[in-house]
Motif scaffolding. Structure first.
Motif, mmCIF file in Angstrom:
data_model
loop_
_atom_site.group_PDB
_atom_site.id
_atom_site.type_symbol
_atom_site.label_atom_id
_atom_site.label_comp_id
_atom_site.label_asym_id
_atom_site.label_seq_id
_atom_site.Cartn_x
_atom_site.Cartn_y
_atom_site.Cartn_z
ATOM 1 N N ALA A 160 16.264 -2.448 18.746
ATOM 2 C CA ALA A 160 16.929 -1.209 18.330
ATOM 3 C C ALA A 160 17.635 -1.405 16.993
ATOM 4 O O ALA A 160 17.592 -0.532 16.114
ATOM 5 N N VAL A 161 18.278 -2.560 16.826
ATOM 6 C CA VAL A 161 18.924 -2.876 15.547
ATOM 7 C C VAL A 161 17.894 -2.877 14.420
ATOM 8 O O VAL A 161 18.126 -2.313 13.339
ATOM 9 N N ALA A 162 16.748 -3.491 14.673
ATOM 10 C CA ALA A 162 15.707 -3.572 13.641
ATOM 11 C C ALA A 162 15.212 -2.185 13.242
ATOM 12 O O ALA A 162 15.016 -1.901 12.050
ATOM 13 N N ARG A 163 15.024 -1.316 14.227
ATOM 14 C CA ARG A 163 14.539 0.039 13.923
ATOM 15 C C ARG A 163 15.592 0.834 13.153
ATOM 16 O O ARG A 163 15.271 1.580 12.223
ATOM 17 N N CYS A 164 16.846 0.684 13.541
ATOM 18 C CA CYS A 164 17.919 1.368 12.817
ATOM 19 C C CYS A 164 18.001 0.877 11.375
ATOM 20 O O CYS A 164 18.143 1.678 10.439
ATOM 21 N N ASN A 165 17.916 -0.427 11.193
ATOM 22 C CA ASN A 165 17.995 -0.983 9.841
ATOM 23 C C ASN A 165 16.817 -0.527 8.983
ATOM 24 O O ASN A 165 16.967 -0.320 7.772
ATOM 25 N N ASP A 166 15.662 -0.373 9.600
ATOM 26 C CA ASP A 166 14.495 0.140 8.881
ATOM 27 C C ASP A 166 14.779 1.551 8.371
ATOM 28 O O ASP A 166 14.505 1.885 7.209
ATOM 29 N N ALA A 167 15.351 2.385 9.239
ATOM 30 C CA ALA A 167 15.677 3.760 8.834
ATOM 31 C C ALA A 167 16.752 3.779 7.756
ATOM 32 O O ALA A 167 16.652 4.518 6.765
ATOM 33 N N LEU A 168 17.780 2.949 7.923
ATOM 34 C CA LEU A 168 18.895 2.947 6.972
ATOM 35 C C LEU A 168 18.493 2.368 5.620
ATOM 36 O O LEU A 168 19.092 2.715 4.593
ATOM 37 N N ALA A 169 17.483 1.511 5.606
ATOM 38 C CA ALA A 169 16.982 0.996 4.331
ATOM 39 C C ALA A 169 16.348 2.112 3.506
ATOM 40 O O ALA A 169 16.290 2.035 2.277
ATOM 41 N N LEU A 181 22.953 2.332 15.793
ATOM 42 C CA LEU A 181 23.062 0.932 15.394
ATOM 43 C C LEU A 181 24.319 0.305 15.993
ATOM 44 O O LEU A 181 24.280 -0.821 16.516
ATOM 45 N N ALA A 182 25.428 1.025 15.949
ATOM 46 C CA ALA A 182 26.676 0.514 16.525
ATOM 47 C C ALA A 182 26.526 0.284 18.030
ATOM 48 O O ALA A 182 27.014 -0.723 18.569
ATOM 49 N N GLN A 183 25.836 1.193 18.711
ATOM 50 C CA GLN A 183 25.602 1.016 20.146
ATOM 51 C C GLN A 183 24.794 -0.254 20.419
ATOM 52 O O GLN A 183 25.088 -1.005 21.359
ATOM 53 N N ALA A 184 23.761 -0.475 19.604
ATOM 54 C CA ALA A 184 22.929 -1.662 19.783
ATOM 55 C C ALA A 184 23.734 -2.929 19.510
ATOM 56 O O ALA A 184 23.602 -3.936 20.227
ATOM 57 N N GLN A 185 24.572 -2.890 18.495
ATOM 58 C CA GLN A 185 25.399 -4.058 18.179
ATOM 59 C C GLN A 185 26.382 -4.354 19.311
ATOM 60 O O GLN A 185 26.611 -5.518 19.654
ATOM 61 N N GLY A 187 25.803 -3.683 22.402
ATOM 62 C CA GLY A 187 24.972 -4.249 23.460
ATOM 63 C C GLY A 187 24.705 -5.724 23.262
ATOM 64 O O GLY A 187 24.531 -6.473 24.236
ATOM 65 N N LEU A 188 24.692 -6.161 22.007
ATOM 66 C CA LEU A 188 24.477 -7.572 21.686
ATOM 67 C C LEU A 188 25.777 -8.366 21.663
ATOM 68 O O LEU A 188 25.766 -9.574 21.432
ATOM 69 N N GLY A 189 26.890 -7.673 21.870
ATOM 70 C CA GLY A 189 28.183 -8.343 21.822
ATOM 71 C C GLY A 189 28.688 -8.588 20.415
ATOM 72 O O GLY A 189 29.613 -9.387 20.214
ATOM 73 N N GLU A 190 28.104 -7.893 19.442
ATOM 74 C CA GLU A 190 28.506 -8.062 18.039
ATOM 75 C C GLU A 190 29.573 -7.010 17.711
ATOM 76 O O GLU A 190 29.328 -6.019 17.027
ATOM 77 N N PHE A 191 30.773 -7.239 18.219
ATOM 78 C CA PHE A 191 31.816 -6.217 18.177
ATOM 79 C C PHE A 191 32.313 -5.936 16.760
ATOM 80 O O PHE A 191 32.537 -4.777 16.392
ATOM 81 N N ASP A 192 32.502 -6.972 15.957
ATOM 82 C CA ASP A 192 32.978 -6.756 14.586
ATOM 83 C C ASP A 192 31.957 -5.955 13.780
ATOM 84 O O ASP A 192 32.322 -5.049 13.018
ATOM 85 N N ALA A 193 30.681 -6.291 13.951
ATOM 86 C CA ALA A 193 29.631 -5.558 13.241
ATOM 87 C C ALA A 193 29.596 -4.104 13.691
ATOM 88 O O ALA A 193 29.413 -3.190 12.874
ATOM 89 N N ALA A 194 29.802 -3.874 14.988
ATOM 90 C CA ALA A 194 29.793 -2.509 15.510
ATOM 91 C C ALA A 194 30.944 -1.694 14.919
ATOM 92 O O ALA A 194 30.772 -0.520 14.563
ATOM 93 N N VAL A 195 32.120 -2.320 14.799
ATOM 94 C CA VAL A 195 33.271 -1.627 14.211
ATOM 95 C C VAL A 195 32.976 -1.251 12.759
ATOM 96 O O VAL A 195 33.260 -0.128 12.319
#
Length: 209
Positions: A160-169, A181-185, A187-195
């Motif tokens: 999901a992160v990869a697909r979001c990044n493709d769109a945002l590129a 993208l924040a939801q996917a992050q 889900g991966l436990g990447e809280f700082d990135a999600a914020v």
């Protein structure tokens, strides 16, 4: 396309493009039998495919006398040489609509497959005018965003992160994509990135930057 059509399972040939040259038609407009509209839309340029069509996807109870009897199952060997841009885009949007309906019915796996087929169609579309570029870009971003939503439901967060990044590129100011993208992050436990992603989404919403 080039093709050969035979009765199934007897193998008796009733038609072939070798007799009259490569066949061209308008996809999705009922110009050919239903099985062709459905089957050819799934093909890639240069691909060879085999269709075995039940009567309701071929000539039905009427047949096509004298070569095709009523209620015949048909086999076609088809080679796709190319699509027009309009046909590719139309097929992509049709798959997108199918994916949307499947998503609403919580059929996540089939929705994912439909969106991936839509992307496959868009991969073979070329752009010439600015209007065409904008139309294709909008379609691609929408499909990528919807595919990300399905992947979230399937808990496939990395993809999901990869697909979001493709769109945002392609367009960094897509608030819905940033939200997913924040939801996917998360889900991966990447809280700082999600914020950080949520902050970017708020800035897009508020017209900052």
């Amino acid at each position: 396309v080039d093709y050969t059509g035979t009765l199934f399972p007897s193998g008796e040939q009733f038609d072939s493009s070798t007799r009259r040259g490569t066949f061209k038609f308008d996809l999705g407009r009922g110009a050919v039998i239903r099985g062709w509209d459905v089957g050819v839309a799934t093909m890639r340029v240069g691909e060879k495919a085999e269709f075995i069509l039940a009567p309701n996807y071929a000539y039905g109870a009427r047949g096509a006398p004298p070569r095709i009897p009523p209620n015949s199952t048909l086999k076609f060997e088809v080679e796709l040489h190319g699509f027009t841009q309009a046909q590719r885009l139309k097929a992509a949007l049709k798959y997108k609509e199918s994916g949307n309906a499947l998503f609403k019915s919580s059929n996540w796996d089939d929705a994912r497959a439909a969106y991936e087929k839509a992307l496959g169609q868009l991969d073979d579309v070329w752009e010439e005018t600015d209007e065409e570029k904008a139309e294709i870009l909008a379609a691609r971003i929408a499909v990528l965003s919807n595919l990300a939503a399905v992947l979230l439901k399937l808990k496939q967060y990395r993809e999901a992160v990869a697909r979001c990044n493709d769109a945002l590129a392609r367009d960094a100011k897509q608030s819905k994509v940033l939200y997913r993208l924040a939801q996917a992050q998360l889900g991966l436990g990447e809280f700082d990135a999600a914020v950080d992603t949520v902050q970017k989404g708020l800035e897009v919403r508020d017209g900052v930057g």
